[in-house]
Design an enzyme around this catalytic site. Structure first.
Site, short mmCIF file in Angstrom:
data_model
loop_
_atom_site.label_atom_id
_atom_site.label_comp_id
_atom_site.label_asym_id
_atom_site.label_seq_id
_atom_site.Cartn_x
_atom_site.Cartn_y
_atom_site.Cartn_z
CE LYS A 210 -1.40 1.88 3.60
NZ LYS A 210 -1.11 2.99 4.54
CB SER B 88 1.84 11.31 10.82
OG SER B 88 1.95 10.72 9.65
CD GLU C 235 3.55 -0.03 8.29
OE1 GLU C 235 3.53 -0.74 7.30
OE2 GLU C 235 3.43 1.16 7.92
NE ARG D 187 -0.49 -1.96 9.38
CZ ARG D 187 -0.35 -2.57 8.22
NH1 ARG D 187 -0.80 -3.87 8.18
NH2 ARG D 187 0.10 -2.03 7.28
CE LYS E 228 -6.98 2.92 6.49
NZ LYS E 228 -5.72 3.17 6.22
#
Length: 460
Positions: free
Chosen positions: A47, A195, A337, A409, A434
């Protein structure tokens, strides 16, 4: 820390007319592994790479072909957004197992459109700088959960670059901007502590700024640095050299973004739960198409699993994880992640796990630290939240309803625990669409060899 339950996503990965199992047929019973695994599989494209390459292809000097891209909700949102802004994106036949290749033909960027960001951080952080190059107004909004994700950094950055942005002071979705067809660029300072996507979003578009961009991060900590390195590598592959004269400073000259054909690597973060299954269930899992070199943070999973007790072997184009019958706790900084996958394994370990350096996960699809602590504790675990991580202590676990919080997740973390704990049910397994619409098919399919658990309240 209590965490409120949030609404289910509107996206239906099973088709517009198909029933959504989490709504109409009840929770998904996570299957228990009844025998050691002997699995071999290839996963869809990354992704992170797909959405970066889509942006660069839309800004390039000619058409680009993306081979074996990911087809998921996040990438579909990016494709539709770029099409709305004037980019032509066609599906063309390819050799990939999971869908068509994408032929991206740049067009003149124009406004007068609304962008649906869904819950995709890459769309809400990467597309506003692109839209600033369009002529006319562009509105941004997304799912209800997206309105809770931090966006002030990109809003303030665009204003500092001279872009007219209207957010009514929220620093979050929804907001709109008015592009004039060009951005001057120059020097810009931001705090990207929330982020790394704020940095990546600006770097991807910076070559098209009239004066390029000198970007400085002013915060104390910069999360997910490997994702910034991925961004820089994708730019370099298209002829844009990003200088990094000192930590937290990037210099991008104004330059052409070259058209090129790109092979998208499999998503190594999505590989994490499948590789973790070998450690939890025993046996071995091989992921094919594993790159020899990569900027994907998911590659760190091999090292992490080895530290937690697995045996990891590599061969050209593949990686195999074998369970040894033991799962050990570890201390790990900046899992990024991968943290939900690691936390799920840690809940089954024989000793304490300490995860640090992941405070930014509070600003993802949900507050992942609070969500993991809440759900693992609810099934009998012992988890302490810290300012920037989790402490997970081994305790016997029991079955129960596992909430996903619209977070892919979180859903896969529950599935990992379900391999070893009977009675785990995921309230919304469809949220895995997603980034991996095929999750259920792969998890319970013949290649993994995990037998589906008969549902108690419906049939998936």
């Amino acid at each position: 820390m209590a965490l409120s339950r949030i609404a289910k996503p509107q996206f239906n990965p099973y088709g517009d007319d198909a029933p959504q199992p989490e709504r109409e047929l009840g929770p998904w019973p996570a299957p228990v592994a009844t025998a050691p695994l002997r699995a071999r599989l290839q996963l869809p494209g990354s992704k992170s790479l797909t959405n970066r390459e889509l942006v660069l292809a839309a800004l390039a000097d000619g058409p680009s072909l993306l081979r074996a891209p990911l087809h998921s909700r996040d990438t579909a949102l990016m494709i539709e957004a770029l099409r709305a802004l004037g980019t032509r994106i066609d599906e063309v036949p390819g050799d990939g197992e999971y869908g068509a290749d994408l032929l991206v033909t740049p067009g003149e960027l124009s406004g007068g459109v609304s962008i649906d960001c869904g819950l995709a951080g890459t769309v809400m952080r990467f597309l506003p700088p692109v839209a600033a190059l369009a002529l006319g107004p562009v509105a941004f909004d997304g799912d209800p959960g997206a309105r809770r994700r931090p966006m002030r950094t990109i809003v303030d950055a665009l204003r500092a670059l001279g872009v007219d942005v209207n957010d009514d002071g929220r620093g979050a979705l929804p907001f709109s901007l008015y592009g004039t067809g060009a951005v001057e660029g120059g020097e810009l300072a931001i705090d990207a502590s929330a982020s790394s996507q704020f940095v990546s979003g600006l770097l991807l578009v910076a070559p098209r700024f009239t004066r390029g961009l000198t970007l400085r991060h002013t915060g104390e900590r910069l999360p997910s640095l490997p994702h910034i390195e991925m961004t820089i590598a994708t730019l370099a592959d298209r002829g844009v050299e990003v200088a990094n004269p000192e930590p937290g400073v990037w210099v991008v000259p104004p330059s052409t973004i070259a058209a090129r054909d790109v092979d998208i690597e499999p998503d190594l973060s999505n590989a994490g739960p499948f590789l973790a299954a070998a450690l939890v269930a025993g046996g071995s899992v091989t992921v094919t198409g594993w790159p020899a070199e990569t900027t994907q943070v998911g590659a760190q999973m091999a090292v992490i699993l080895e530290r937690m007790g697995a045996t990891v072997t590599r061969a050209p184009g593949e990686l195999t994880v074998t369970g040894t019958g033991a799962i050990h706790g570890i201390e790990l900084d900046e899992a990024s992640e991968l943290a939900p996958t690691v936390a799920a394994i840690a809940a089954l370990a024989d000793s304490e796990t300490v995860l640090t350096g992941i405070a930014h996960l509070r600003g993802h699809e949900t507050d992942r630290l609070a969500a993991l602590a809440t759900e693992i504790t609810a099934v009998g675990g012992d988890v302490t939240e810290t300012d920037d991580g989790l402490i997970i202590r081994p305790r016997p676990l029991r079955g129960g309803l596992w909430h996903s919080y619209e977070d892919h997740r979180m859903a896969t973390a529950g599935a990992i625990i379900g391999l070893a704990v009977p009675g785990i049910e995921i309230d919304d397994i469809a949220t895995t669409a997603k980034t991996l619409p095929q999750f259920v098919e792969l998890w319970t399919g013949p290649r993994m060899g995990i037998v589906p658990t008969p549902p108690t309240s419906g049939l998936l």
